[in-house]
Write a protein that holds these residues in place. Structure first.
Motif, PDB file in Angstrom:
ATOM      1  N   GLU A 109       0.941  -1.083   0.017  1.00  0.00           N
ATOM      2  CA  GLU A 109       0.090   0.092   0.014  1.00  0.00           C
ATOM      3  C   GLU A 109       1.012   1.104  -0.015  1.00  0.00           C
ATOM      4  O   GLU A 109       1.741   1.524   0.785  1.00  0.00           O
ATOM      5  N   GLU A 113       0.950   5.703  -0.224  1.00  0.00           N
ATOM      6  CA  GLU A 113       0.164   6.736  -0.026  1.00  0.00           C
ATOM      7  C   GLU A 113       0.856   8.084  -0.990  1.00  0.00           C
ATOM      8  O   GLU A 113       2.057   8.154  -0.508  1.00  0.00           O
ATOM      9  N   GLY A 154      -9.045   1.845 -11.346  1.00  0.00           N
ATOM     10  CA  GLY A 154      -9.645   2.571 -10.404  1.00  0.00           C
ATOM     11  C   GLY A 154      -9.992   4.016 -10.560  1.00  0.00           C
ATOM     12  O   GLY A 154     -11.068   4.275  -9.856  1.00  0.00           O
ATOM     13  N   GLU A 200      -8.510   6.258  -4.980  1.00  0.00           N
ATOM     14  CA  GLU A 200      -8.026   4.767  -4.878  1.00  0.00           C
ATOM     15  C   GLU A 200      -7.662   4.385  -6.053  1.00  0.00           C
ATOM     16  O   GLU A 200      -8.661   4.252  -6.939  1.00  0.00           O
ATOM     17  N   VAL A 221      -5.283   1.001  -8.137  1.00  0.00           N
ATOM     18  CA  VAL A 221      -4.895  -0.585  -8.030  1.00  0.00           C
ATOM     19  C   VAL A 221      -3.799  -0.515  -9.177  1.00  0.00           C
ATOM     20  O   VAL A 221      -4.117  -0.404 -10.153  1.00  0.00           O
ATOM     21  N   ARG A 272      -1.447  -3.250 -10.918  1.00  0.00           N
ATOM     22  CA  ARG A 272      -1.260  -4.756 -11.044  1.00  0.00           C
ATOM     23  C   ARG A 272      -0.005  -4.966 -12.037  1.00  0.00           C
ATOM     24  O   ARG A 272       0.150  -4.518 -13.112  1.00  0.00           O
ATOM     25  N   THR A 319      -0.277  -7.061  -6.720  1.00  0.00           N
ATOM     26  CA  THR A 319      -0.882  -5.753  -6.918  1.00  0.00           C
ATOM     27  C   THR A 319      -0.537  -4.923  -5.738  1.00  0.00           C
ATOM     28  O   THR A 319       0.193  -5.436  -4.681  1.00  0.00           O
ATOM     29  N   ARG A 372      -1.909  -1.216  -3.794  1.00  0.00           N
ATOM     30  CA  ARG A 372      -3.046  -0.262  -3.666  1.00  0.00           C
ATOM     31  C   ARG A 372      -2.293   1.193  -3.492  1.00  0.00           C
ATOM     32  O   ARG A 372      -1.378   1.206  -2.684  1.00  0.00           O
ATOM     33  N   ARG A 425      -3.132   5.122  -2.772  1.00  0.00           N
ATOM     34  CA  ARG A 425      -4.064   5.967  -2.106  1.00  0.00           C
ATOM     35  C   ARG A 425      -3.481   7.427  -2.296  1.00  0.00           C
ATOM     36  O   ARG A 425      -2.594   7.737  -2.023  1.00  0.00           O
TER      37      ARG A 425
END
Length: 826
Positions: free
Chosen positions: A137, A139, A174, A209, A211, A213, A225, A227, A229
């Motif tokens: 994840e 940010e 997304g 948000e 994603v 891949r 993957t 994520r 943000r």
């Protein structure tokens, strides 16, 4: 058909080329195989026995095995089939991180031939790893004033697989405000970037948000993957800027832990939170993340674990500097590790001999060594050596393998064991060294014959030694070892006085001691020469010989032996037996008118000893008239000391002692009887009375046997006298017929026989008789011999016919008488 035939030809040529390549590589000591990763334990890799042309039955006999170099073994060699198989499950990504071609090497040794073959096994990749992001994840902070088209670098995915199985593409999903752009890096890697496609409006959406891949090219493909943000911030119009776009650092591998390798610096023109720059690692490998640490406040990169050039010689980092308003800048940091000579050469004994025969030819392989140095360049160049004084040398064979071989012939008698130290030194400064010691024992060969301590041996042995007495000891040494040095002794067979040498002397096989088997007699054997052989226990046995001389030393063990007067006469005198035979054999007739100093007789004696033990001296021990005779001290001659007197007895007895000069002295006695007289008649009368006295008074020792012997001698004497009388009668008769008339045939009747024989004939007869007849009390030792010429010597020679000589001498009265004026008989 033609096309099909061409394809078969091409396939056959390709197959033949592969076979030739494999044969060429095997001939040059190199085998190559490939196997996919993650194969289970025991999976087939290659047929080593077939590729090396080794029969399966000879695998164990020739000692075919994999070399253990002290590292983890990923393969094993099947002892019965000769197949190379996996020893465990192999993970290519764990062994060969970030390496395109993963090759594992091992060596197989054929101890019977002292040869080493290298094996290279390529581990081929399979798609066993999915792409992954370091941070699942992320940010991001963006100002709402960011213009569309602005690019934001994203964290790259990592796939340890290679080739088609590695990372191939990225996809973003997304939100319509963002799109994905992929840039190619300098090394061909793909770098994803987030592109702002539509202006942001914080009041419309405070965050977005997304994603990301990542996909590889395997079948089936694997994906990973992350994520993302995105936070929308208020306006920040200055982004941080690094002082250098790329930082290059060279550090030695021995730099201590905790050292600051480099400090990156980024500045931001904004103030407050928007001007406060924080540092982070944007791109770093997992291995590098365990070695380096970034201070997010100062930008200092610190070493947290020791560097090792042999594990990694360079590292590449990407540092990102971000302000409080989510603006950032990136810089590349390249850390190059320089080699330090911190690894000593490793010297491994792959195969070695513990023993070697001393007759091994030069060039015999003693050991097989492998040397390696984990350093690089000059630090990794290794030189091996052996002390020049040793009879060994090094030969390089395959890559970093060396053979220790004999440089010349060995001699166990000079050096029986070797501790061969092989030195390995690298080219660093200072140079690092290591060594390996080979313990080698030289086996003995029977190449030395026994050597005696002396060139020849001699000993003086006293005669009459005891049987079994030690004569001397010979000693031989053999420079060999064990059974080859075990010396045994034996005699060369010979003969001594016709008898085998082994009946006189023996030698103890283990000690070399010579013993007498019998008592030596100097009078029989004065010297014994022999040869002793020393023979070792080798096969074939070696031997040497030495001469031994035994000198027999004389001892005074023989008394003098009287030859004259004969022993029979001496024994008869000693026993007190004055027999007629004893008197007739031992009498010496001597006239009373003889002058002083005249030779009467000579005592003859010998001694079987030698030297002073055989020197004889004579002395008169007993005599009827002590002053009448004397004996020569060294000659043994009995002479008259004065003129015989009328009062001297007619029969004289002399006892002569014969002594040698030994210690103690030994002696013998001889008894002489001398008859003194003026005429033959007187001598005969004395002899007759002596014989009668001897017959009338026999000694106690003679007994009945002596009487019978006396009777036998008397009978023989009578027969002999009768024979003489008969012979005289026959000769007189023949002579009378030829010289005298027949009428005067009775004129000689009544004339005594002594006038026919004559005085000279009687003396000759007496001497012949006394010397030829010897009697003892023991009938077995008695001798009675008649001389063939005695009868003839007692008769006068026949005068010539032309000068007849009268046989008789008569006075006018016709009576026989002796001429008083005639000279004495002797």
């Amino acid at each position: 058909m033609c096309g099909t035939g061409s394809r078969w030809v091409r396939r056959e040529r390709a197959l033949l080329w592969c076979v030739l390549v494999a044969a060429w590589e095997a001939a040059w000591g190199q085998l190559r195989y490939s196997v996919p990763e993650e194969m289970p334990k025991g999976s087939f890799v290659g047929d080593v026995a077939k590729d090396l042309a080794i029969e399966l039955t000879a695998l164990q006999d020739r000692g075919v095995r994999l070399l253990d170099r002290g590292r983890r073994q990923y393969f094993s060699l099947h002892g019965k089939t000769g197949h190379l198989v996996t020893a465990e499950r192999i993970d290519r990504e764990q062994l060969c991180e970030s390496v395109q071609r993963c090759v594992l090497r091992c060596e197989v040794i054929v101890e019977g031939e002292m040869k080493v073959y290298g094996i290279e096994v390529e581990i081929t990749d399979i798609n066993d790893n999915a792409p992954s992001f370091r941070e699942p994840e992320t940010e991001l902070r963006m100002s709402e004033t960011t213009s569309p088209g602005w690019r934001f670098p994203l964290a790259e995915a990592h796939d340890p697989d290679v080739g088609r199985n590695s990372l191939q593409s990225y996809e973003l999903s997304g939100d319509e405000h963002f799109s994905l752009a992929v840039q190619a890096g300098p090394g061909g890697d793909q770098r994803p970037e987030l592109v702002l496609a539509k202006a942001l409006d914080r009041e419309e959406a405070a965050f977005h948000e997304l994603v990301l891949r990542a996909s590889d090219g395997g079948e089936p493909p694997r994906t990973g993957t992350a994520r993302i943000r995105v936070l929308v911030l208020d306006a920040n119009d200055n982004a941080p800027a690094f002082s250098q776009a790329e930082y290059t650092v060279r550090v030695a591998e021995d730099v201590p832990v905790g050292s600051v390798l480099v400090t990156v610096t980024a500045t931001d023109a904004d103030e407050g939170l928007n001007g406060d720059v924080k540092y982070s690692l944007k791109k770093i490998t997992e291995k590098a993340s365990k070695i380096f640490q970034l201070d997010f406040e100062t930008g200092a990169i610190t070493l947290v674990r020791s560097l090792d050039f042999e594990e990694g010689d360079s590292y590449e980092l990407e540092v990102q500097g971000s302000d409080g308003g989510s603006l950032f800048d990136t810089a590349k940091v390249e850390i190059t590790v320089t080699d330090v000579n911190d690894n000593a050469p490793e010297l491994i004994v792959s195969s070695s001999l513990n023993t070697i025969s001393e007759d091994a030819p030069p060039g015999t392989v003693v050991a097989l060594l492998h040397v390696q140095d984990r350093d690089s360049g000059t630090n990794g160049q290794v030189r091996c050596s052996i002390a020049e004084r040793l009879p060994f040398r090094l030969e390089k064979t395959f890559e970093d393998y060396y053979r220790v071989v004999t440089a010349r012939e060995l001699d166990r008698e000079e050096v029986s064991e070797y501790n061969v130290t092989v030195l390995a030194a690298d080219g660093g400064s200072p140079s690092l060294r290591s060594s390996a010691v080979l313990a080698l024992r030289v086996l003995d060969v029977n190449d030395n014959a026994p050597v005696f301590a002396e060139a020849r041996y001699s000993a003086r042995v006293p005669e009459n030694n005891a049987a079994g007495a030690l004569l001397l000891r010979v000693r031989a040494w053999d420079a060999d070892w064990g059974a080859n040095a075990r010396v045994r002794y034996r005699l060369w067979e010979g003969r001594v006085r016709g008898a085998p040498l082994s009946s006189y002397v023996s030698v103890q096989a283990e000690t070399g001691a010579l013993y007498a088997l019998r008592s030596f007699d100097y009078e029989e054997v004065r010297e014994v020469g022999l040869w002793v052989r020393a023979e070792d226990g080798g096969a074939p046995a070696l031997s040497s010989n030495v001469s031994v001389r035994l000198e027999i030393v004389d001892e005074n063990d023989n008394a003098p032996q009287v030859l004259y007067p004969p022993p029979a006469m001496a024994s008869a005198s000693a026993s007190g037996s004055a027999s007629a035979s004893g008197w007739w054999s031992g009498v010496e007739l001597w006239p009373r008118s003889a002058e002083a100093g005249s030779l009467v007789a000579k005592v003859v004696a010998v001694d079987a000893d030698a030297g002073q033990n055989a020197w004889l001296s004579y002395e008169l021990a007993k005599a009827t008239e002590p002053g009448l005779f004397r004996v020569g001290l060294h000659s043994g001659e009995v002479r008259t000391a004065r003129l015989p007197l009328a009062r001297d007895a007619a029969r004289q007895s002399l006892v002569v002692v014969v002594k040698d000069h030994g210690r103690p002295a030994l002696s013998a006695t001889a008894t002489l009887r001398v008859v003194l007289g003026e005429s033959v008649a007187e001598l005969l009368s004395e002899l007759g009375s002596a014989a009668a006295a001897a017959a009338a008074a026999p000694g106690e020792a003679a007994g009945s046997l002596t009487r019978w012997l006396v009777l036998a001698v008397a009978a023989v004497s009578c027969l002999f006298l009768a024979f003489l009388l008969l012979l005289l009668a026959l000769r007189l008769r023949r002579w009378r017929r030829s010289q005298l008339p027949a009428a005067g045939s009775d004129a000689l009747r009544g004339v005594p026989a002594s006038h026919f024989v004559g005085i000279d004939g009687v003396r000759a007869f007496l001497r012949s008789y006394s010397h030829e007849v010897s009697l003892t009390a023991d009938s077995r030792k008695s001798q009675l011999r008649f001389s063939g010429g005695s009868c003839c010597d007692t008769l006068p020679a026949r005068p010539p016919p032309d000068e007849p000589a009268p046989l008789l001498h008569e006075d006018p009265d016709g009576a026989r008488r002796a001429d008083p004026a005639s000279p004495p008989l002797f």
